[in-house]
Design an enzyme around this catalytic site. Structure first.
Site, PDB file in Angstrom:
ATOM      1  CB  SER A 184      -0.949   0.013   1.198  1.00 10.09           C
ATOM      2  OG  SER A 184      -0.235   0.288   2.386  1.00 10.09           O
TER       3      SER A 184
ATOM      4  CB  CYS B 129      -2.045  -1.646  11.176  1.00 10.89           C
ATOM      5  SG  CYS B 129      -1.707  -3.394  11.106  1.00 10.89           S
ATOM      6  N   PRO B 130      -0.027  -2.054   8.425  1.00 12.19           N
ATOM      7  CG  PRO B 130       1.314  -3.512   7.139  1.00 12.19           C
ATOM      8  CD  PRO B 130      -0.034  -2.817   7.154  1.00 12.19           C
ATOM      9  N   GLY B 131       1.842  -0.055   8.240  1.00 10.94           N
ATOM     10  CA  GLY B 131       2.727   1.117   8.145  1.00 10.94           C
ATOM     11  C   GLY B 131       3.162   1.504   6.745  1.00 10.94           C
ATOM     12  N   GLY B 132       2.458   1.038   5.717  1.00 10.68           N
ATOM     13  CA  GLY B 132       2.833   1.366   4.323  1.00 10.68           C
ATOM     14  C   GLY B 132       2.860   2.855   4.043  1.00 10.68           C
TER      15      GLY B 132
ATOM     16  CG  ASP C  47      -4.486   0.049  12.356  1.00  9.50           C
ATOM     17  OD1 ASP C  47      -4.992  -0.949  12.898  1.00  9.50           O
ATOM     18  OD2 ASP C  47      -4.625   0.317  11.148  1.00  9.50           O
TER      19      ASP C  47
ATOM     20  CG  ASP D 268     -12.773   4.759  16.434  1.00  3.34           C
ATOM     21  OD1 ASP D 268     -12.464   4.729  15.223  1.00  3.34           O
ATOM     22  OD2 ASP D 268     -13.926   5.002  16.844  1.00  3.34           O
TER      23      ASP D 268
ATOM     24  CE  LYS E 191      -9.688   2.035   1.420  1.00  9.05           C
ATOM     25  NZ  LYS E 191      -8.395   1.735   0.814  1.00  9.05           N
TER      26      LYS E 191
END
EC number: 2.1.1.186
Length: 365
Positions: A193, A226-229, A245, A265, A311
């Site tokens: 990502s 998460c995971p940090g892209g 996250d 959140d 999205k």
């Protein structure tokens, strides 16, 4: 065969959304026509009712000011039933029958759709480019040396039998072959990502905007990190990041000393020091909810600038984006600041669009 249409390249599966956007945008500019597309073909043709409007239509907006098109080409001729023998001769014969849009072009690009079927044309298009370029120079269609400051000639092969001939203007076009900016995945990044944010930074922000919002030592918040892209791109540029996250952020990022991880959140989180330079967000959420959240951060000055993804649903994707952005823009327009807003369906995006919002003072605009 003479033709007057706008050819829009797009991600396969997004033909309908591209067609809706072109019909809406060009219709507003009174450049009327009708779109023709096939599902998963990777392109749309917007045929103009008035052939004399081609130049006017292609200059209405640049491709980087649109959402779904990767490239927009002003098509003035099309060939069908191309035979294997002497394809170069057939292209030149077609050009003899049309009026030249310009005295000459600076270069030629031979292209094909970005589909599995289109890839079968890739090798042919590469080989075909050299003899075609030589013939076009000899016929006076191209400058003797490549000149990227001049309009570019595009020969787009829909199949081995059908091609469309058109042009782009340097100020309005993507510089990339097929309108695709291919980025190399950094081996130390925690997820693919990361390419989505890099694509946005490189292709949606000017050098000046990048320098302004990606300052080394600046602060950022990454919602849904998460995971940090996305955090990776900011850390790489020396920014301090509050990574939000409930999942874990890659140890490689935590070890830099530039990342604070908060298991919280994304909709309830507030910045540690009251505000940050940049807010980024790639949460899987309803587009209207994300657009409202981004608006809250910008309106309340929790963030100066923002880059985020919306999205998309399976249907009415263009309408969904327009609706979400209309509400957000109306909130921003009520403020004393001005905002440079872009929305793009980038090559590294899938079922989402990326939005960049850069705050400027009104006297800068």
């Amino acid at each position: 065969m003479s033709n007057s249409s706008i050819l829009g390249y797009c991600r396969p599966g997004y033909e309908n959304d591209t067609a809706n956007e072109l019909t809406s945008r060009y219709g507003e500019a009174q450049c009327y026509g009708y779109p023709v597309s096939k599902k998963h073909s990777g392109f749309v043709l917007y045929h103009l009712y008035d052939a004399t409007q081609l130049e006017q239509t292609i200059t209405q907006f640049a491709v980087h000011e649109s959402i779904f098109p990767r490239q927009l080409v002003a098509v003035f001729a099309s060939l069908t039933d191309i035979e294997k023998e002497d394809r170069v001769g057939q292209v030149l014969d077609a050009l003899k029958e049309v009026e030249k849009p310009f005295s000459n072009f600076g270069c030629v690009d031979v292209e094909y759709p970005d589909t599995e079927e289109g890839k079968t044309l890739a090798k042919f298009c590469r080989k075909f480019t050299v003899p075609l370029r030589q013939a076009l120079r000899k016929a006076g269609w191209l400058t003797a040396k490549e000149n990227l400051g001049k309009p570019k000639l595009h020969i787009f092969f829909e199949s081995f039998e059908i091609c469309h001939i058109g042009y782009t203007l340097p100020s309005h076009a993507s510089r990339d072959h097929l309108g695709i900016c291919r980025l190399k995945f950094p081996s130390d990044a925690p997820s693919r990502s990361t390419l989505k944010l890099e694509d946005a930074l490189v292709n949606m922000l000017s050098d000046k905007q990048q320098a302004k919002i990606l300052r080394s030592g600046g602060r950022a918040v990454d919602l849904g990190a998460c995971p940090g892209g996305w955090t990776y791109q900011l850390v790489k540029r020396g920014m301090y990041v509050e990574a939000i996250d409930n999942g874990l952020v890659a140890d490689s990022l935590m070890n830099t000393g530039l990342v604070e991880h908060h298991a919280a959140d994304g909709f309830a989180y507030r910045p540690q020091f009251g505000r940050v330079d940049l807010l980024v967000c790639d949460m899987i959420e309803q587009p209207d909810r994300v657009a409202k959240l981004m608006g809250d951060w910008l309106v309340k000055h929790w963030a100066t600038h923002a880059i985020f993804n919306l999205k998309l649903p399976m249907k009415q994707r263009y309408e969904t984006v327009v609706e979400a952005m209309a509400l957000l823009n109306s909130r921003l327009n009520a403020l004393d600041d001005a905002f440079a807003v872009k929305v793009r369906h980038l090559y590294h995006d899938r079922d989402e669009v990326t939005v960049t919002i850069v705050r400027t003072s009104k006297d800068e605009v």
